[in-house]
Design a protein around this motif. Structure first.
Motif, PDB file in Angstrom:
ATOM      1  N   LYS A  99      -2.427   2.734  -3.238  1.00 55.71           N
ATOM      2  CA  LYS A  99      -1.145   2.440  -2.606  1.00 55.71           C
ATOM      3  C   LYS A  99      -0.911   0.976  -2.279  1.00 55.71           C
ATOM      4  O   LYS A  99       0.182   0.611  -1.845  1.00 55.71           O
ATOM      5  CB  LYS A  99      -1.007   3.261  -1.318  1.00 55.71           C
ATOM      6  N   SER A 100      -1.915   0.116  -2.462  1.00 54.95           N
ATOM      7  CA  SER A 100      -1.712  -1.293  -2.139  1.00 54.95           C
ATOM      8  C   SER A 100      -2.573  -2.189  -3.005  1.00 54.95           C
ATOM      9  O   SER A 100      -3.548  -1.741  -3.627  1.00 54.95           O
ATOM     10  CB  SER A 100      -2.006  -1.547  -0.651  1.00 54.95           C
ATOM     11  N   LEU A 101      -2.197  -3.459  -3.047  1.00 55.97           N
ATOM     12  CA  LEU A 101      -2.890  -4.469  -3.849  1.00 55.97           C
ATOM     13  C   LEU A 101      -3.159  -5.673  -2.960  1.00 55.97           C
ATOM     14  O   LEU A 101      -2.326  -6.057  -2.138  1.00 55.97           O
ATOM     15  CB  LEU A 101      -2.029  -4.853  -5.056  1.00 55.97           C
ATOM     16  N   VAL A 102      -4.330  -6.296  -3.146  1.00 49.77           N
ATOM     17  CA  VAL A 102      -4.755  -7.394  -2.274  1.00 49.77           C
ATOM     18  C   VAL A 102      -5.033  -8.649  -3.091  1.00 49.77           C
ATOM     19  O   VAL A 102      -5.687  -8.586  -4.144  1.00 49.77           O
ATOM     20  CB  VAL A 102      -6.018  -7.003  -1.482  1.00 49.77           C
ATOM     21  N   VAL A 103      -4.524  -9.781  -2.606  1.00 51.68           N
ATOM     22  CA  VAL A 103      -4.855 -11.091  -3.185  1.00 51.68           C
ATOM     23  C   VAL A 103      -5.513 -11.925  -2.098  1.00 51.68           C
ATOM     24  O   VAL A 103      -5.213 -11.777  -0.906  1.00 51.68           O
ATOM     25  CB  VAL A 103      -3.608 -11.809  -3.739  1.00 51.68           C
ATOM     26  N   ALA A 104      -6.427 -12.805  -2.504  1.00 54.46           N
ATOM     27  CA  ALA A 104      -7.171 -13.629  -1.551  1.00 54.46           C
ATOM     28  C   ALA A 104      -6.848 -15.096  -1.774  1.00 54.46           C
ATOM     29  O   ALA A 104      -6.658 -15.541  -2.915  1.00 54.46           O
ATOM     30  CB  ALA A 104      -8.672 -13.392  -1.708  1.00 54.46           C
ATOM     31  N   HIS A 105      -6.799 -15.859  -0.687  1.00 53.61           N
ATOM     32  CA  HIS A 105      -6.554 -17.290  -0.789  1.00 53.61           C
ATOM     33  C   HIS A 105      -7.824 -17.983  -1.260  1.00 53.61           C
ATOM     34  O   HIS A 105      -8.935 -17.618  -0.871  1.00 53.61           O
ATOM     35  CB  HIS A 105      -6.115 -17.855   0.563  1.00 53.61           C
ATOM     36  N   ALA A 106      -7.661 -18.996  -2.108  1.00 52.84           N
ATOM     37  CA  ALA A 106      -8.814 -19.661  -2.707  1.00 52.84           C
ATOM     38  C   ALA A 106      -9.622 -20.459  -1.687  1.00 52.84           C
ATOM     39  O   ALA A 106     -10.841 -20.620  -1.849  1.00 52.84           O
ATOM     40  CB  ALA A 106      -8.348 -20.580  -3.835  1.00 52.84           C
ATOM     41  N   GLN A 107      -8.993 -20.969  -0.635  1.00 56.28           N
ATOM     42  CA  GLN A 107      -9.673 -21.820   0.333  1.00 56.28           C
ATOM     43  C   GLN A 107      -9.806 -21.165   1.705  1.00 56.28           C
ATOM     44  O   GLN A 107     -10.878 -21.148   2.293  1.00 56.28           O
ATOM     45  CB  GLN A 107      -8.916 -23.150   0.479  1.00 56.28           C
ATOM     46  N   ARG A 108      -8.710 -20.635   2.223  1.00 52.08           N
ATOM     47  CA  ARG A 108      -8.753 -20.053   3.556  1.00 52.08           C
ATOM     48  C   ARG A 108      -9.251 -18.609   3.496  1.00 52.08           C
ATOM     49  O   ARG A 108      -9.080 -17.923   2.492  1.00 52.08           O
ATOM     50  CB  ARG A 108      -7.358 -20.093   4.205  1.00 52.08           C
ATOM     51  N   CYS A 109      -9.832 -18.158   4.586  1.00 52.89           N
ATOM     52  CA  CYS A 109     -10.412 -16.808   4.638  1.00 52.89           C
ATOM     53  C   CYS A 109      -9.361 -15.773   5.024  1.00 52.89           C
ATOM     54  O   CYS A 109      -9.498 -15.062   6.022  1.00 52.89           O
ATOM     55  CB  CYS A 109     -11.574 -16.785   5.620  1.00 52.89           C
ATOM     56  N   VAL A 110      -8.295 -15.688   4.238  1.00 55.47           N
ATOM     57  CA  VAL A 110      -7.235 -14.719   4.483  1.00 55.47           C
ATOM     58  C   VAL A 110      -6.870 -14.017   3.186  1.00 55.47           C
ATOM     59  O   VAL A 110      -7.075 -14.551   2.088  1.00 55.47           O
ATOM     60  CB  VAL A 110      -5.968 -15.374   5.096  1.00 55.47           C
ATOM     61  N   VAL A 111      -6.321 -12.812   3.333  1.00 58.75           N
ATOM     62  CA  VAL A 111      -5.813 -12.066   2.184  1.00 58.75           C
ATOM     63  C   VAL A 111      -4.407 -11.588   2.506  1.00 58.75           C
ATOM     64  O   VAL A 111      -4.013 -11.497   3.670  1.00 58.75           O
ATOM     65  CB  VAL A 111      -6.713 -10.850   1.829  1.00 58.75           C
ATOM     66  N   LEU A 112      -3.658 -11.306   1.455  1.00 57.23           N
ATOM     67  CA  LEU A 112      -2.346 -10.677   1.576  1.00 57.23           C
ATOM     68  C   LEU A 112      -2.425  -9.301   0.932  1.00 57.23           C
ATOM     69  O   LEU A 112      -2.925  -9.161  -0.187  1.00 57.23           O
ATOM     70  CB  LEU A 112      -1.269 -11.510   0.878  1.00 57.23           C
ATOM     71  N   ARG A 113      -1.920  -8.319   1.635  1.00 51.83           N
ATOM     72  CA  ARG A 113      -1.925  -6.956   1.121  1.00 51.83           C
ATOM     73  C   ARG A 113      -0.487  -6.494   0.897  1.00 51.83           C
ATOM     74  O   ARG A 113       0.316  -6.474   1.826  1.00 51.83           O
ATOM     75  CB  ARG A 113      -2.625  -6.026   2.118  1.00 51.83           C
ATOM     76  N   PHE A 114      -0.184  -6.140  -0.351  1.00 55.22           N
ATOM     77  CA  PHE A 114       1.159  -5.699  -0.735  1.00 55.22           C
ATOM     78  C   PHE A 114       1.147  -4.193  -1.016  1.00 55.22           C
ATOM     79  O   PHE A 114       0.170  -3.658  -1.543  1.00 55.22           O
ATOM     80  CB  PHE A 114       1.632  -6.421  -2.001  1.00 55.22           C
ATOM     81  N   LEU A 115       2.231  -3.543  -0.700  1.00 58.04           N
ATOM     82  CA  LEU A 115       2.382  -2.131  -1.061  1.00 58.04           C
ATOM     83  C   LEU A 115       2.719  -2.002  -2.543  1.00 58.04           C
ATOM     84  O   LEU A 115       3.273  -2.928  -3.150  1.00 58.04           O
ATOM     85  CB  LEU A 115       3.480  -1.480  -0.213  1.00 58.04           C
ATOM     86  N   LYS A 116       2.374  -0.839  -3.121  1.00 55.07           N
ATOM     87  CA  LYS A 116       2.696  -0.537  -4.514  1.00 55.07           C
ATOM     88  C   LYS A 116       3.498   0.753  -4.566  1.00 55.07           C
ATOM     89  O   LYS A 116       3.313   1.643  -3.738  1.00 55.07           O
ATOM     90  CB  LYS A 116       1.429  -0.351  -5.350  1.00 55.07           C
ATOM     91  N   PHE A 117       4.376   0.829  -5.575  1.00 58.91           N
ATOM     92  CA  PHE A 117       5.199   2.028  -5.743  1.00 58.91           C
ATOM     93  C   PHE A 117       5.359   2.339  -7.225  1.00 58.91           C
ATOM     94  O   PHE A 117       5.303   1.441  -8.073  1.00 58.91           O
ATOM     95  CB  PHE A 117       6.590   1.829  -5.118  1.00 58.91           C
ATOM     96  N   PRO A 118       5.565   3.633  -7.566  1.00 61.66           N
ATOM     97  CA  PRO A 118       5.910   3.973  -8.950  1.00 61.66           C
ATOM     98  C   PRO A 118       7.198   3.255  -9.344  1.00 61.66           C
ATOM     99  O   PRO A 118       8.048   2.975  -8.479  1.00 61.66           O
ATOM    100  CB  PRO A 118       6.108   5.487  -8.913  1.00 61.66           C
ATOM    101  N   PRO A 119       7.377   2.941 -10.640  1.00 60.00           N
ATOM    102  CA  PRO A 119       8.560   2.187 -11.086  1.00 60.00           C
ATOM    103  C   PRO A 119       9.890   2.813 -10.684  1.00 60.00           C
ATOM    104  O   PRO A 119      10.860   2.108 -10.428  1.00 60.00           O
ATOM    105  CB  PRO A 119       8.393   2.162 -12.613  1.00 60.00           C
ATOM    106  N   ASN A 120       9.941   4.134 -10.599  1.00 60.91           N
ATOM    107  CA  ASN A 120      11.210   4.806 -10.300  1.00 60.91           C
ATOM    108  C   ASN A 120      11.413   5.095  -8.816  1.00 60.91           C
ATOM    109  O   ASN A 120      12.374   5.750  -8.425  1.00 60.91           O
ATOM    110  CB  ASN A 120      11.308   6.127 -11.079  1.00 60.91           C
ATOM    111  N   ARG A 121      10.491   4.609  -7.976  1.00 63.03           N
ATOM    112  CA  ARG A 121      10.597   4.885  -6.541  1.00 63.03           C
ATOM    113  C   ARG A 121      10.763   3.563  -5.785  1.00 63.03           C
ATOM    114  O   ARG A 121       9.843   2.765  -5.715  1.00 63.03           O
ATOM    115  CB  ARG A 121       9.362   5.614  -6.036  1.00 63.03           C
TER     116      ARG A 121
END
Length: 426
Positions: A19-41
């Motif tokens: 249900k979600s996807l995570v990206v990490a910052h290259a320098q700082r110790c933080v991540v961003l978490r995004f929600l995911k959905f089916p294309p039609n929803r």
């Protein structure tokens, strides 16, 4: 974090679940978490913001209370430039596992969760050159159900995880059965715990990942792309443990907090819970406007938490009793599916450990931090699916595995892949 100055090139793909996807910052110790959905929803920006805020509130008001504030990191909802999100989505697309691409990253709302990077040490800051090792374990449910509502005797003998392995391999989810059993990991017995960790290394599936300096070095992205090169793993781990001869022997904790939480809240098993879910459903069908009052979709506040503490088992036939048990089961399902991240970093020889949590080994010491993640409250609507899946798992196991074993069972000990080995107390 300055949301106004965002560069997609400073972020890298870290991982994703259903249900979600995570990206990490290259320098700082933080991540961003995004929600995911089916294309039609599609969901509105307001719905996505509320969804994310519910995750934060549930972590803060419920899971921190149950597991301890030092181990649960709730993060905060941030709004990002839409152009940044779209460019980031394009940048990471080629790194996503094929099996996860059936859902798209939310690029329309601009909302995400900003969280600490739990693959890094959370307790103290260290020099950049100091290596950090992080082990992520998804232990799953570590007890045999004791509810009298259980109708399949096999559920009192073989744990859910071990039975589910056979169905997952049969349906192509994984290529081979893992010998890992949660009962071993939670047992408090060193021999069984060692066997559990060894089994995870041999067949990690999605239950074990190892990171070095925030980069995945061991574990499965999906069934098609296992990362199981032991020689390469040994090369990565050697600087951390050589010339040490392993962790020092000594007393170890035998209490399993997550297992205790699940046992406390999952008193009825899904078989006993499902009729109570149907009672709530019938009430909502008659009075749909009451859904908000019952806090099915939040808010997950102090009042919600307090109602979870009612552990009475005497069913008085009310909707209130049924709802409490349904909400408790949702929290239990959440705890069953959580992950534990343990970050380790070698201490300098002259570093003082007076104020730092440290694991001693025979020749070196490791500063560490422990975090619990994947703590989104399981959806109310998933309960019918859990009920059907439970029956499917048990029936498949009885039909294909237990029936086959019964035809060749002898009176002497027979090697088996199930959690009914002599080591296990069931």
């Amino acid at each position: 974090m300055d949301e106004g100055k965002m560069d997609e090139n400073e972020w890298r793909y870290h991982g994703e679940g259903n249900k979600s996807l995570v990206v990490a910052h290259a320098q700082r110790c933080v991540v961003l978490r995004f929600l995911k959905f089916p294309p039609n929803r599609k969901k509105t920006s307001e719905e996505i913001f509320q969804h994310l805020q519910n995750i934060v509130d549930f972590g803060k008001n419920v899971m921190k209370e149950f597991l301890g504030e030092n181990y649960v990191h709730c993060g905060e909802v941030v709004q990002l430039p839409l152009d940044f999100v779209k460019q980031l989505c394009l940048k990471i697309q080629c790194e996503r596992p094929e099996s996860r691409c059936d859902k798209d990253l939310d690029t329309l709302s601009g909302y995400a969760l900003c969280l600490p990077n739990l693959a890094r040490l959370q307790t103290y800051r260290f020099a950049e050159h100091r290596p950090i090792l992080c082990v992520e374990i998804k232990p799953k449910c570590g007890f045999i159900p004791f509810s009298s509502d259980v109708t399949h005797e096999m559920k009192h003998k073989v744990c859910r995880y071990c039975m589910h392995q056979h169905l997952k391999v049969a349906t192509g989810k994984w290529k081979q059965i893992s010998k890992y059993c949660p009962l071993d990991l939670y047992s408090g017995n060193k021999q069984r715990m060692y066997f559990a960790l060894k089994s995870l290394l041999q067949e990690a599936q999605n239950n074990l990942k190892i990171f070095k300096n925030g980069e995945l070095i061991y574990g499965c992205k999906d069934a098609r792309s296992p990362m199981t090169d032991w020689s390469e793993l040994a090369h990565h781990l050697k600087p951390f443990f050589f010339p040490s001869n392993g962790l020092a022997s000594g007393p170890h904790c035998t209490r399993a907090v997550i297992r205790e939480l699940v046992q406390m809240l999952d008193l009825l098993d899904i078989e006993g819970l499902y009729p109570l879910y149907r009672r709530v459903e019938r009430y909502l069908e008659e009075f749909p406007e009451e859904r908000k009052t019952l806090q099915i979709d939040g808010p997950y506040d102090e009042a919600f938490y307090q109602r979870l503490l009612d552990l009475s088992t005497e069913d008085d036939g009310t909707v209130a009793f049924a709802l409490t048990k349904v909400q408790q089961y949702r929290v239990a399902m959440t705890a069953k599916d959580c992950s534990i991240m343990i970050a380790l970093s070698p201490c300098l020889q002259d570093a003082s450990s007076d104020q730092r949590p440290v694991v001693p080994s025979s020749r070196s010491r490791f500063a560490f931090s422990v975090s619990v993640l994947d703590l989104d409250l399981k959806p109310y609507e998933s309960i019918p699916h859990q009920y059907k899946l439970d029956g499917k798992i048990v029936n498949y196991y009885l039909k294909t595995v237990h029936a086959k074993d019964a035809t060749v069972m002898s009176t002497r000990f027979k090697e088996s892949e199930d959690c009914t080995l002599v080591l296990h107390k069931v």
